[in-house]
Design an enzyme around this catalytic site. Structure first.
Site, PDB file in Angstrom:
ATOM      1  N   LYS A  53    -146.168 -85.957 -12.419  1.00  0.00           N
ATOM      2  CA  LYS A  53    -146.520 -87.318 -11.974  1.00  0.00           C
ATOM      3  C   LYS A  53    -145.449 -88.315 -12.417  1.00  0.00           C
ATOM      4  O   LYS A  53    -145.046 -89.194 -11.650  1.00  0.00           O
ATOM      5  CB  LYS A  53    -147.898 -87.713 -12.526  1.00  0.00           C
ATOM      6  CG  LYS A  53    -149.020 -86.960 -11.802  1.00  0.00           C
ATOM      7  CD  LYS A  53    -150.370 -87.037 -12.481  1.00  0.00           C
ATOM      8  CE  LYS A  53    -151.337 -86.086 -11.767  1.00  0.00           C
ATOM      9  NZ  LYS A  53    -152.649 -85.964 -12.370  1.00  0.00           N
ATOM     10  N   GLN A  97    -155.919 -88.078 -17.332  1.00  0.00           N
ATOM     11  CA  GLN A  97    -155.801 -86.680 -16.908  1.00  0.00           C
ATOM     12  C   GLN A  97    -157.043 -85.887 -17.341  1.00  0.00           C
ATOM     13  O   GLN A  97    -157.435 -85.932 -18.500  1.00  0.00           O
ATOM     14  CB  GLN A  97    -154.518 -86.081 -17.526  1.00  0.00           C
ATOM     15  CG  GLN A  97    -154.215 -84.672 -17.059  1.00  0.00           C
ATOM     16  CD  GLN A  97    -153.910 -84.580 -15.562  1.00  0.00           C
ATOM     17  OE1 GLN A  97    -153.221 -85.431 -15.006  1.00  0.00           O
ATOM     18  NE2 GLN A  97    -154.445 -83.573 -14.899  1.00  0.00           N
ATOM     19  N   ASP A 120    -156.738 -92.780  -8.944  1.00  0.00           N
ATOM     20  CA  ASP A 120    -157.247 -91.435  -8.654  1.00  0.00           C
ATOM     21  C   ASP A 120    -158.453 -91.500  -7.703  1.00  0.00           C
ATOM     22  O   ASP A 120    -158.843 -90.497  -7.120  1.00  0.00           O
ATOM     23  CB  ASP A 120    -157.715 -90.760  -9.970  1.00  0.00           C
ATOM     24  CG  ASP A 120    -156.764 -89.648 -10.413  1.00  0.00           C
ATOM     25  OD1 ASP A 120    -155.932 -89.219  -9.598  1.00  0.00           O
ATOM     26  OD2 ASP A 120    -156.863 -89.234 -11.582  1.00  0.00           O
TER      27      ASP A 120
END
Ligand code: NAP
Length: 283
Positions: A53, A97, A120
């Protein structure tokens, strides 16, 4: 064979090129898109994903910051860090995460992220808005599946779509997005009776089960399209999807490869969502 592949490399390269242009335009207006990634502990897979990322952000001119917290961090400390990032105007995207250590309530943590920075698309607010078709951050993997179908010129209107898997991060949201494209959607899961009977009726099969070789060619209608979300290791340790590529390739009209498929789209959509958030600053 190549003409049957929907290449994640190609589609994500196109998205990244667009993101790069938008970053330049935002920079010219004094906005410097920034993504903050919180990683708790040292799960090897998570470390690899997070590294990817940051690499993608650097490639596109997005500032990215890594906030590493020890496995033993308390939920309160994690929530306090999220609150700090929520209030930091230089941060446009916040990503925690997953998975988190067992002593931390994932739902509480994800929903502490401001919906306006939830790149997200996992907060209940974004999930709710997506379900009612309002503007939101759509989750990166499901959106990536739709982007690949778009890129391949496949109109979902009126098509029979079978989604295998009903997780909150892939199966359910991709089914919602397909429904919004006016597909007729069937969702299968571990309790579904005779999945092959359903997939054989499908124009498009989206498989997100997490089992190597789950979807075989004899489960498909000739000319079907397969979007393979799975990321697995086969018995030789090689990366592979949920579709048994060798038996599917002769039957399908289009299929996404693994690697080089949906995984790259997930990464590209995170960049797209970060830019969307940064652009909201202009409003
Ligand atoms: P998950 O949370 O484990 O969900 C798996 C789903 O598959 C569940 O709904 C489960 O049904 C269903 N399932 C399991 N065994 C089945 C069977 N024998 N028959 C029918 N359905 C079955 O997994 P996930 O997070 O959705 O991920 C799925 C796969 O996609 C994994 O390989 C993961 O690594 C991959 N993935 C890839 C990306 C990417 O960027 N490409 C992103 C996320 C995930 P029940 O609900 O009934 O248990």
């Amino acid at each position: 064979m190549d003409s049957k592949l929907i290449s994640g490399k190609e589609v994500s390269a196109q998205i990244k090129a667009q993101v790069k242009e938008e970053v330049i335009s935002l920079n010219n207006q004094g906005i410097y898109p920034k993504l903050s990634v919180i990683i708790v502990g040292e799960n090897p897979a998570s470390l690899t994903y997070v590294k990817g990322k940051h690499k993608d952000c650097a490639e596109c001119g997005i500032i990215s910051e890594n906030i590493a917290m020890p496995e033993t961090v308390s939920q309160g400390e994690l929530l306090a860090e999220i609150e700090r990032l929520n209030n930091d105007d230089s941060v446009h995207g916040i990503l925690v995460q997953l998975p988190l250590p067992k002593h931390i309530d994932e739902y509480a943590v994800i929903n502490a992220i401001s919906a306006a920075k939830d790149v997200d698309g996992f907060t209940a607010v974004n999930v709710g808005n997506m379900n009612i078709g309002k503007d939101c951050f759509t989750p990166c993997t499901p959106q990536g599946c739709i982007d690949m179908l778009d890129y391949a010129g496949i109109d979902m209107t009126g098509k029979d779509v079978v989604v295998i898997g009903r997780s909150n991060i892939v199966g359910k949201p991709v089914a919602v997005l397909a429904l919004q494209r006016s597909a007729t959607v069937t969702i299968c899961h571990s309790k579904t009776k005779n999945i092959a009977e359903k997939t054989r009726m499908a124009d498009i099969v989206i498989v997100a089960v997490g089992r190597a070789g789950f979807l075989t060619g004899d489960m498909l209608k000739p000319g079907a399209v397969v979007i393979d979300v799975g990321i697995n290791r086969n018995s030789e340790g090689k990366l592979c999807g949920d579709a048994d590529f060798d038996s599917c390739i002769d039957v399908v009209s289009k299929i996404t490869p693994v690697p080089g498929g949906v995984g790259l789209m997930t990464r590209a959509n995170l960049l797209k969502n970060t830019i969307k958030s940064a652009k909201n600053c202009l409003k």
